[in-house]
Design an enzyme around this catalytic site. Structure first.
Site, short mmCIF file in Angstrom:
data_model
loop_
_atom_site.label_atom_id
_atom_site.label_comp_id
_atom_site.label_asym_id
_atom_site.label_seq_id
_atom_site.Cartn_x
_atom_site.Cartn_y
_atom_site.Cartn_z
N GLU A 26 0.83 -1.20 0.00
CA GLU A 26 0.00 0.00 0.00
C GLU A 26 0.87 1.25 0.00
O GLU A 26 1.69 1.45 0.90
CB GLU A 26 -0.91 -0.02 1.23
CG GLU A 26 -1.90 -1.18 1.22
CD GLU A 26 -2.59 -1.37 2.57
OE1 GLU A 26 -2.53 -0.44 3.40
OE2 GLU A 26 -3.16 -2.45 2.79
N GLU A 57 -4.68 -6.70 2.85
CA GLU A 57 -3.47 -7.39 3.29
C GLU A 57 -3.47 -8.86 2.91
O GLU A 57 -2.43 -9.41 2.53
CB GLU A 57 -3.30 -7.22 4.80
CG GLU A 57 -2.81 -5.86 5.24
CD GLU A 57 -3.86 -4.77 5.13
OE1 GLU A 57 -3.51 -3.58 5.05
OE2 GLU A 57 -5.07 -5.14 5.13
N GLN A 79 1.69 -2.10 5.78
CA GLN A 79 1.96 -0.72 6.17
C GLN A 79 2.26 -0.56 7.66
O GLN A 79 3.12 0.23 8.06
CB GLN A 79 0.80 0.17 5.75
CG GLN A 79 1.14 1.63 5.66
CD GLN A 79 0.05 2.41 4.94
OE1 GLN A 79 -1.02 2.64 5.50
NE2 GLN A 79 0.31 2.81 3.71
N PHE A 80 1.54 -1.27 8.50
CA PHE A 80 1.82 -1.35 9.94
C PHE A 80 1.63 -2.79 10.36
O PHE A 80 0.75 -3.49 9.84
CB PHE A 80 0.86 -0.45 10.75
CG PHE A 80 1.12 1.02 10.60
CD1 PHE A 80 1.96 1.69 11.48
CD2 PHE A 80 0.51 1.74 9.58
CE1 PHE A 80 2.20 3.05 11.34
CE2 PHE A 80 0.75 3.09 9.43
CZ PHE A 80 1.59 3.75 10.31
N ALA A 81 2.42 -3.24 11.33
CA ALA A 81 2.29 -4.63 11.80
C ALA A 81 0.88 -4.91 12.29
O ALA A 81 0.39 -6.04 12.19
CB ALA A 81 3.30 -4.90 12.91
N ASP A 82 0.21 -3.89 12.79
CA ASP A 82 -1.16 -4.04 13.29
C ASP A 82 -2.13 -4.44 12.18
O ASP A 82 -3.22 -4.96 12.46
CB ASP A 82 -1.66 -2.72 13.89
CG ASP A 82 -0.65 -2.09 14.83
OD1 ASP A 82 0.49 -1.84 14.38
OD2 ASP A 82 -0.99 -1.85 15.99
N TYR A 83 -1.77 -4.20 10.93
CA TYR A 83 -2.65 -4.49 9.81
C TYR A 83 -2.49 -5.92 9.29
O TYR A 83 -3.20 -6.32 8.35
CB TYR A 83 -2.36 -3.55 8.63
CG TYR A 83 -2.59 -2.08 8.89
CD1 TYR A 83 -3.19 -1.61 10.06
CD2 TYR A 83 -2.21 -1.13 7.94
CE1 TYR A 83 -3.39 -0.27 10.28
CE2 TYR A 83 -2.41 0.23 8.16
CZ TYR A 83 -2.99 0.65 9.33
OH TYR A 83 -3.19 1.99 9.54
N HIS A 126 -1.66 1.12 15.46
CA HIS A 126 -0.43 1.46 14.74
C HIS A 126 0.80 1.26 15.62
O HIS A 126 1.85 1.85 15.37
CB HIS A 126 -0.45 2.92 14.28
CG HIS A 126 -1.57 3.26 13.35
ND1 HIS A 126 -2.84 3.52 13.80
CD2 HIS A 126 -1.61 3.37 12.01
CE1 HIS A 126 -3.63 3.79 12.78
NE2 HIS A 126 -2.90 3.70 11.67
#
Length: 334
Positions: A26, A57, A79-83, A126
């Site tokens: 992304e 994802e 884009q973020f590990a949380d995603y 995030h």
């Protein structure tokens, strides 16, 4: 180089060396990534080699598994590990198992890059550190560098590796180190004897830890931003701590850990993620199994609280020098 520049340099080197390497995710193309890790790469290598993906994802990682199985070497950015959670099935059920379930006919030589950890006021979605999820999954390598030199060398090694690698990047270290207390980069890299980052190709092994501080009183096992927190705690307490930067979380460099703990007789494990079922529990178990007769005190764990990530209290949530220092004093007094 900063860590961002080092990561970009690694992808630049590999895009130039191997036409099978592609980079996507992304906003990584025209925009250069939310943290600018891929800035300029699309302009240099074209939209067929560096390109944007929809916000999906599972689709991003799933497409990467297919590309890898048929000869490409995708470098995927989440884009973020949380995603990453929508993509866990693709990572754990597909990428991780492909070599085994095809009896070696196929493999998944892909890298899944993701910024991790807190300290940038990113809030609950995030700021997470999900490394334990991947270390629990057979067939995946999980790494987390703490400095630019290791970041570039390990990313190149990950791209060249023939199995999937989850490459975790601590956001607090993207633009330089910090003093263990604040989110601003205030300590020069040279203080940590990390050296400059070469422009060309080099690799750092994906299964080796590094002793970043020699000591005789206690072994501190850490990775990512916690390496710097541990150094600050050792300096403030005066404890002669030997600090090990794991770098590669799994596979683990157990011999380096065992050698150190057998020398010091004491051990403190530090990580940013939630304590319960965190990777520190595995580290503690391995030290106990391999060093029981050398231990002079119970092993201490310092980690995040067992609560959802607290946006307003994040600097209290993850370990700081004060909490690590308390653990160092506790094992020394035992």
């Amino acid at each position: 180089m900063t860590m961002i520049q080092a990561l970009r340099s690694a992808m630049d080197v590999m895009l130039a060396r191997d036409s099978n390497v592609v980079v996507y995710g992304e906003d990584v193309g025209y925009f250069g990534g939310v943290f600018r890790c891929t800035e300029g790469l699309q302009a240099k290598y074209g939209k067929n080699r560096v390109f944007d993906a929809p916000i999906t994802e599972s689709g991003i990682v799933g497409a990467g598994v297919g590309m890898a199985a048929y000869g490409l070497r995708p470098v995927v950015e989440v884009q973020f590990a949380d995603y990453v959670y929508p993509a866990l099935d693709q990572i754990m059920s597909e990428a991780a198992r492909l070599r085994y379930r095809s009896a070696g006919d196929f493999s998944a030589p892909m890298v899944i890059r993701m910024p991790c950890g807190g300290g940038i006021y990113g809030g609950q979605t995030h700021s997470q550190s999900p490394e334990a999820l991947f270390t629990h999954t057979c067939g995946i390598r999980t790494v987390m560098p703490s400095n630019p030199y290791d970041a570039k060398g390990m990313l190149i090694a990950s791209i060249e590796n023939n199995d999937p690698v989850v490459f975790l990047e601590p956001k607090r270290l993207y633009n330089g180190p910090f003093d263990g207390h604040h989110d601003k980069p205030v300590v020069p890299w040279s203080k940590h004897e990390l050296g400059e980052v070469p422009d060309g190709h080099y690799t750092v092994p994906l299964d080796s830890a590094k002793v970043v501080r020699e000591g005789k009183d206690v072994t501190v096992i850490a990775y990512g931003t916690m390496v710097f927190v541990a150094e600050a705690a050792a300096q403030e307490t005066g404890v002669d701590a030997e600090i090990i930067d794991l770098r590669s979380i799994w596979p683990l460099d157990l011999p380096t850990i065992v050698k150190s703990v057998q020398k010091t007789g004491r051990c403190v494990v530090v990580h940013e993620a939630t304590k319960t079922s965190g990777f520190g529990a595995e580290l503690l178990s391995l030290v106990q199994e391999n060093c029981f007769y050398h231990l002079e005190a119970p092993i201490e764990r310092v980690a995040g609280w067992d609560i959802p990530y607290p946006h307003a209290q994040e600097w209290s949530y993850f370990p700081g020098p004060a909490r690590v220092g308390e653990a160092l004093k506790k094992v020394m007094e035992a």
